[in-house]
Design a protein around this motif. Structure first.
Motif, PDB file in Angstrom:
ATOM      1  N   GLY A   1       3.008  -4.725   2.176  1.00 43.20           N
ATOM      2  CA  GLY A   1       1.703  -4.933   1.571  1.00 43.20           C
ATOM      3  C   GLY A   1       1.353  -3.840   0.585  1.00 43.20           C
ATOM      4  O   GLY A   1       1.683  -2.671   0.805  1.00 43.20           O
ATOM      5  N   TYR A   2       0.715  -4.214  -0.504  1.00 51.82           N
ATOM      6  CA  TYR A   2       0.217  -3.268  -1.497  1.00 51.82           C
ATOM      7  C   TYR A   2      -1.300  -3.385  -1.591  1.00 51.82           C
ATOM      8  O   TYR A   2      -1.853  -4.485  -1.514  1.00 51.82           O
ATOM      9  CB  TYR A   2       0.792  -3.556  -2.886  1.00 51.82           C
TER      10      TYR A   2
ATOM     11  N   TYR B   1      -9.250   0.261   7.823  1.00 56.42           N
ATOM     12  CA  TYR B   1      -9.493  -1.175   7.950  1.00 56.42           C
ATOM     13  C   TYR B   1      -8.855  -1.951   6.804  1.00 56.42           C
ATOM     14  O   TYR B   1      -8.556  -3.143   6.951  1.00 56.42           O
ATOM     15  CB  TYR B   1     -10.996  -1.487   8.059  1.00 56.42           C
ATOM     16  N   TYR B   2      -8.595  -1.286   5.661  1.00 55.88           N
ATOM     17  CA  TYR B   2      -7.850  -1.949   4.587  1.00 55.88           C
ATOM     18  C   TYR B   2      -6.378  -2.101   4.966  1.00 55.88           C
ATOM     19  O   TYR B   2      -5.733  -3.100   4.630  1.00 55.88           O
ATOM     20  CB  TYR B   2      -7.961  -1.150   3.287  1.00 55.88           C
TER      21      TYR B   2
ATOM     22  N   ILE C   1       2.427  -8.976   0.159  1.00 55.77           N
ATOM     23  CA  ILE C   1       0.992  -9.187  -0.041  1.00 55.77           C
ATOM     24  C   ILE C   1       0.473  -8.132  -1.014  1.00 55.77           C
ATOM     25  O   ILE C   1       0.845  -6.954  -0.956  1.00 55.77           O
ATOM     26  CB  ILE C   1       0.230  -9.075   1.283  1.00 55.77           C
ATOM     27  N   VAL C   2      -0.423  -8.540  -1.907  1.00 59.93           N
ATOM     28  CA  VAL C   2      -1.120  -7.604  -2.791  1.00 59.93           C
ATOM     29  C   VAL C   2      -2.612  -7.866  -2.645  1.00 59.93           C
ATOM     30  O   VAL C   2      -3.079  -8.984  -2.906  1.00 59.93           O
ATOM     31  CB  VAL C   2      -0.699  -7.757  -4.268  1.00 59.93           C
ATOM     32  N   ASP C   3      -3.345  -6.848  -2.219  1.00 62.93           N
ATOM     33  CA  ASP C   3      -4.796  -6.995  -2.038  1.00 62.93           C
ATOM     34  C   ASP C   3      -5.507  -6.130  -3.065  1.00 62.93           C
ATOM     35  O   ASP C   3      -5.272  -4.916  -3.144  1.00 62.93           O
ATOM     36  CB  ASP C   3      -5.190  -6.575  -0.614  1.00 62.93           C
TER      37      ASP C   3
ATOM     38  N   LEU D   1      -4.076  -5.666   5.473  1.00 60.83           N
ATOM     39  CA  LEU D   1      -2.741  -5.987   4.966  1.00 60.83           C
ATOM     40  C   LEU D   1      -1.823  -6.446   6.090  1.00 60.83           C
ATOM     41  O   LEU D   1      -1.039  -7.390   5.931  1.00 60.83           O
ATOM     42  CB  LEU D   1      -2.130  -4.763   4.278  1.00 60.83           C
ATOM     43  N   ALA D   2      -1.901  -5.765   7.232  1.00 60.38           N
ATOM     44  CA  ALA D   2      -1.056  -6.136   8.374  1.00 60.38           C
ATOM     45  C   ALA D   2      -1.390  -7.551   8.856  1.00 60.38           C
ATOM     46  O   ALA D   2      -0.494  -8.338   9.188  1.00 60.38           O
ATOM     47  CB  ALA D   2      -1.236  -5.125   9.498  1.00 60.38           C
TER      48      ALA D   2
END
Length: 409
Positions: free
Chosen positions: A176-177, A159-160, A142-144, A164-165
């Protein structure tokens, strides 16, 4: 060897729905928990608690209000998230930037998949609307994208990380990134943060969300839930949030660092070389300073003297008592045996007079320090300190320092 499709790498029976570009979710977001809400469920978002979110889900309306300036910043942030993802794909992953799952079936890349909604039948209360998904061989991550108008984070907001989790639990991944872009600088500063999650961490998030959604359903069905019970639920969710964050580094190694260089002028090169020499000696000098200071403090204690001087150096010991916040007289009047609780403890302090400092400074400047003379001076000084016949303090003690000053001048 045939390349497996990207859908085959997802969690089993994962539902993938393409939504309208004009509809952010393509469904009523109050019918489940999204990634950005995971931090609230886990008690990791001080700006939006689990009970705040519960009220919104039950009433199906948002209770948060944003100013016009806040809304403008959020709109700008959303618009710039794609830039953060493109930068991440090119600089960190070295992969092409694509916009569909079909493209990822053909070759590795980072897909901007904000038009897809993912729902895992195992966790029907959770859905994922991700910014980006990368594929490298048969690994998914995942990339957010995040855009901030403040300086780079010292600590990634918890919370960021929960967000991702949540996304990984839904799609069946574990990496996750956060591709962040910080705008509080003369130019945009990209930084990337990677988080790897164990199955236990992901299940902890889903367990908390299942508890939370159970209470949303109960209240919607008309079941009475007392304030006391809700407070207990919130505490339990916070405990799960602590379990989730335990062992997770909120400031992992960044891919990018801000590096600015300044060319040193030719006239300053010698000064810079000398600076590096002194920097290397700094710790050694401080160690020697502490060793000498401790040595003389010990000599003062052993000699049990109050005031000794020689050649401009003063060694002194004084008794001190500290009772800042207590009114001693009031305690005596109240009949408290003060002397049983307050004692006078001698303290040894070592210092040098201004005269000796000036003398040493002159010697250093002239580079005329004679090690033999120095050893003889210290020997004389130690003999004075350790001698049973050390001179007692007198009214003329202050004159010894004046004599040393006269000798230097």
């Amino acid at each position: 060897m045939n390349r497996v499709t990207t859908k085959e790498l997802f969690a089993k029976d994962l539902s993938i729905t393409e939504i309208d570009d004009n509809d952010e979710w393509g469904m009523d977001r109050n019918e489940g928990i999204g990634g950005s809400e995971a931090g609230s469920v886990l008690g990791l978002n001080k700006y939006h608690t689990a009970l705040d979110l519960l009220e919104e889900k039950v009433s199906r309306r948002s209770i948060r209000e944003f100013s016009q300036a806040q809304e403008l910043r959020m709109d700008c942030g959303h618009a710039l998230e794609e830039l953060a993802l493109r930068k991440f794909a090119d600089k960190e992953l070295g992969l092409p930037y694509v916009t569909s799952l079909d493209d990822l079936d053909k070759a590795d890349g980072l897909g901007h998949l904000s038009k897809f909604l993912f729902i895992n039948p195992r966790f029907k209360f959770a859905f994922a609307h991700v910014d980006g998904l990368y594929r490298l061989n048969d690994q998914l991550g995942i990339v957010d994208g995040k855009v901030s108008f403040r300086p780079p984070w010292q600590e990634v907001p918890e919370y960021y990380i929960a967000q991702l989790a949540h996304y990984n639990a839904v799609i069946g991944g574990n990496v996750g990134y956060i591709a962040a872009m910080f705008m509080d600088h003369p130019y945009p500063v990209p930084m990337e943060y990677r988080f790897d999650f164990t199955s236990e961490k992901l299940l902890t998030v889903m367990r908390a969300e299942a508890i939370f959604w159970n209470y949303v359903t109960k209240i919607r069905n008309g079941d009475h839930v007392s304030d006391g019970e809700l407070n207990k639920v919130e505490s339990r969710l916070s405990e799960l949030g602590e379990q989730f964050m335990d062992g997770i580094d909120t400031n992992p190694l960044k891919v990018d660092e801000i590096v600015e260089t300044v060319v040193v002028a030719d006239d300053d090169r010698d000064l810079l070389i000398r600076y590096e020499e002194l920097k290397g000696q700094k710790s050694l000098v401080m160690q020697e300073f502490e060793t000498i200071s401790t040595h003389f403090k010990g000599n003062i204690e052993a000699a049990n003297v109050s005031f000794v001087t020689a050649d401009g150096t003063v060694l002194a010991k004084k008794a001190t008592i500290s009772a800042k916040s207590l009114d001693r007289d009031a305690m005596v009047e109240a009949g408290v045996p003060v002397d049983k609780f307050f004692t006078t403890k001698p303290q040894a302090r070592f210092t040098t007079t201004k005269a000796l400092t000036k003398l040493a400074s002159q010697k250093v400047k002239k580079e005329e320090i004679n090690s033999t003379e120095t050893e003889a001076f210290l020997g004389t000084l130690l003999n004075l300190v350790q001698s049973d016949t050390a001179p007692a303090p007198t009214a003329s003690a202050d004159l010894w320092g004046q004599e040393a000053v006269s000798a230097v001048n």
